[in-house]
Design a protein around this motif. Structure first.
Motif, PDB file in Angstrom:
ATOM      1  N   LEU A  32       0.956  -1.100  -0.019  1.00 12.43           N
ATOM      2  CA  LEU A  32       0.119   0.059  -0.056  1.00 12.43           C
ATOM      3  C   LEU A  32       0.741   1.446   0.077  1.00 12.43           C
ATOM      4  CD1 LEU A  32      -2.751   1.354   0.190  1.00 12.43           C
ATOM      5  CD2 LEU A  32      -2.808   1.155   2.720  1.00 12.43           C
ATOM      6  N   LEU A  33       0.492   2.109  -1.058  1.00 10.62           N
ATOM      7  CA  LEU A  33       1.707   3.278  -1.106  1.00 10.62           C
ATOM      8  C   LEU A  33       0.649   4.522  -0.870  1.00 10.62           C
ATOM      9  CD1 LEU A  33       3.878   5.213  -2.095  1.00 10.62           C
ATOM     10  CD2 LEU A  33       3.216   4.418  -4.622  1.00 10.62           C
ATOM     11  N   HIS A  60      -0.865  -1.198  -4.450  1.00 10.49           N
ATOM     12  CA  HIS A  60      -2.183  -0.323  -4.393  1.00 10.49           C
ATOM     13  C   HIS A  60      -1.768   1.006  -4.074  1.00 10.49           C
ATOM     14  CE1 HIS A  60      -4.986  -4.073  -3.636  1.00 10.49           C
ATOM     15  NE2 HIS A  60      -4.503  -4.228  -4.765  1.00 10.49           N
ATOM     16  N   VAL A  61      -2.416   1.907  -4.548  1.00 10.21           N
ATOM     17  CA  VAL A  61      -1.860   3.407  -4.083  1.00 10.21           C
ATOM     18  C   VAL A  61      -3.055   4.225  -3.519  1.00 10.21           C
ATOM     19  CG1 VAL A  61      -1.503   5.590  -5.156  1.00 10.21           C
ATOM     20  CG2 VAL A  61      -0.376   3.702  -6.229  1.00 10.21           C
ATOM     21  N   LYS A  87      -3.874  -1.166  -8.373  1.00 10.94           N
ATOM     22  CA  LYS A  87      -5.379  -0.551  -8.001  1.00 10.94           C
ATOM     23  C   LYS A  87      -5.183   0.752  -7.357  1.00 10.94           C
ATOM     24  CE  LYS A  87      -8.375  -3.359  -5.955  1.00 10.94           C
ATOM     25  NZ  LYS A  87      -9.000  -4.227  -4.760  1.00 10.94           N
ATOM     26  N   VAL A  88      -6.197   1.511  -7.376  1.00  9.31           N
ATOM     27  CA  VAL A  88      -6.058   2.720  -6.479  1.00  9.31           C
ATOM     28  C   VAL A  88      -7.129   2.967  -5.690  1.00  9.31           C
ATOM     29  CG1 VAL A  88      -6.284   5.477  -6.766  1.00  9.31           C
ATOM     30  CG2 VAL A  88      -4.823   4.182  -8.623  1.00  9.31           C
ATOM     31  N   PRO A 103      -8.060  -0.101 -11.954  1.00 11.85           N
ATOM     32  CA  PRO A 103      -9.223   0.114 -11.278  1.00 11.85           C
ATOM     33  C   PRO A 103      -9.262   1.089 -10.245  1.00 11.85           C
ATOM     34  CG  PRO A 103      -8.357  -2.200 -10.864  1.00 11.85           C
ATOM     35  CD  PRO A 103      -7.332  -1.607 -11.934  1.00 11.85           C
ATOM     36  N   VAL A 104     -10.083   1.604 -10.050  1.00  9.89           N
ATOM     37  CA  VAL A 104     -10.259   2.849  -8.880  1.00  9.89           C
ATOM     38  C   VAL A 104     -11.392   2.382  -8.009  1.00  9.89           C
ATOM     39  CG1 VAL A 104     -10.502   5.255  -8.283  1.00  9.89           C
ATOM     40  CG2 VAL A 104      -9.407   4.574 -10.330  1.00  9.89           C
ATOM     41  N   GLU A 105     -11.055   2.397  -6.543  1.00 13.29           N
ATOM     42  CA  GLU A 105     -12.026   1.954  -5.682  1.00 13.29           C
ATOM     43  C   GLU A 105     -12.163   2.837  -4.318  1.00 13.29           C
ATOM     44  OE1 GLU A 105     -12.014  -1.569  -2.205  1.00 13.29           O
ATOM     45  OE2 GLU A 105     -11.474  -2.352  -4.387  1.00 13.29           O
TER      46      GLU A 105
END
Length: 311
Positions: free
Chosen positions: A4-5, A33-34, A56-57, A163-165
């Motif tokens: 996780l960034l 994941h950002v 993923k963002v 993908p953005v969540e």
């Protein structure tokens, strides 16, 4: 492993430090994941989604996150961290403020300011003002790491969008609150991301010399202006221009040190520059030991001549 960034941004645009931290995360291996935290940060999240290597963002859009205060952002990271093997961030003022809280809350060590990834659990980082390199191996279940951005190339941007969540900030009453901020506006490039940096030291002798001697050279080169700690302490330049161990770390393609002796504190912030040019009247100044090119002489003569030669 899944990493996780925490994204670096100014509320309007994605910081280049994020793409550089993605490169470090890629060296660690695994899924990236950002997390984009803030208020009205949809466009920043979309930009982060196009950085090569991002899988993923996660977007946390909440008024409490508007100014990236350490208290709410750290709470969010602690909540999310249970699903990750590592939480990382660029070693900016924001990353340095937030990640120690995460490490303390999760009762793990923090590995700070890494410059190289050897393995997913082993890293190199500078110590003693960069005069030695320490190899650190973490056996903690969760790795908490800050990245020295200047040590890594930026991951390319503009590829296929990840993908953005959306994620939610835990409901809580925060003790810290944002009061105000005073921003310095400049048409020059930002110091930590500029391709060329022109820095002045105590040898300039005054704040006026920064404007009359250093500024014309920076304008001709489209460069950012930096300063040594001695110059900042003498009020020749503002604090946000300080380059060094207690200032900003830079690694531009060209670094021009004008009237800077080259104390260890300053060298720690700029010695990774691709090409270093030093201008100093003292031929024994330590700055010449790290410079690729050196000009010994009166800066008040040499710099105007350079400006004139540049046209």
């Amino acid at each position: 492993m899944t990493i996780l960034l925490l994204a670096d941004h100014d509320g309007q645009t994605l910081g280049e430090a994020t793409a550089r931290a993605v490169s470090a995360a890629r060296d660690m291996g695994g899924v990236i994941h950002v997390l984009v935290a803030g208020e009205n940060v949809g466009s920043i999240a979309r930009a982060a989604a196009t950085v090569s290597g991002v899988d993923k963002v996660l977007v946390a859009d909440d008024p409490a996150l508007a100014h990236l205060l350490a208290e709410p952002v750290a709470e969010l990271l602690v909540t999310l961290s249970v699903d990750y093997a590592a939480v990382i961030a660029p070693a900016t003022s924001v990353g340095k403020d937030i990640l120690p809280r995460v490490a303390a809350r999760r009762d793990v060590m923090q590995v700070s300011d890494i410059t190289r990834v050897i393995a997913a659990d082993t890293f190199e980082r500078p110590v003693y003002a960069g005069n030695a390199i320490e190899t650190v191996q973490s056996t903690d279940e969760l790795k908490v790491i800050t990245i020295r951005s200047s040590a890594f190339d930026a991951a390319p941007q503009g590829g296929e969008s990840a993908p953005v969540e959306s994620v939610s900030l835990p409901a809580k009453e925060w003790k810290a609150r944002f009061e105000s901020e005073a921003l310095t506006k400049s048409e020059r490039p930002e110091l930590t991301s500029a391709r060329i940096v022109v820095s002045g030291g105590r040898g300039l002798g005054s704040a006026q010399a920064f404007e009359t001697v250093l500024a014309p050279l920076a304008e001709h080169l489209h460069a950012a202006i930096g300063a040594s700690r001695a110059a900042v302490d003498a009020n020749y330049a503002p604090n946000d221009l300080q380059v060094g161990q207690t200032g900003k770390i830079v690694a531009p393609e060209l670094y021009i040190a004008v009237g800077i002796s080259g104390a260890i504190q300053h060298l720690a912030g700029m010695k990774d520059s691709k090409v270093i040019v030093a201008i100093n009247k003292d031929p024994d100044a330590p700055i010449f030991q790290v410079a690729d090119f050196g000009l010994v002489g009166d800066l008040f003569t040499i710099v105007p001549e350079l400006v004139q030669a540049l046209g």
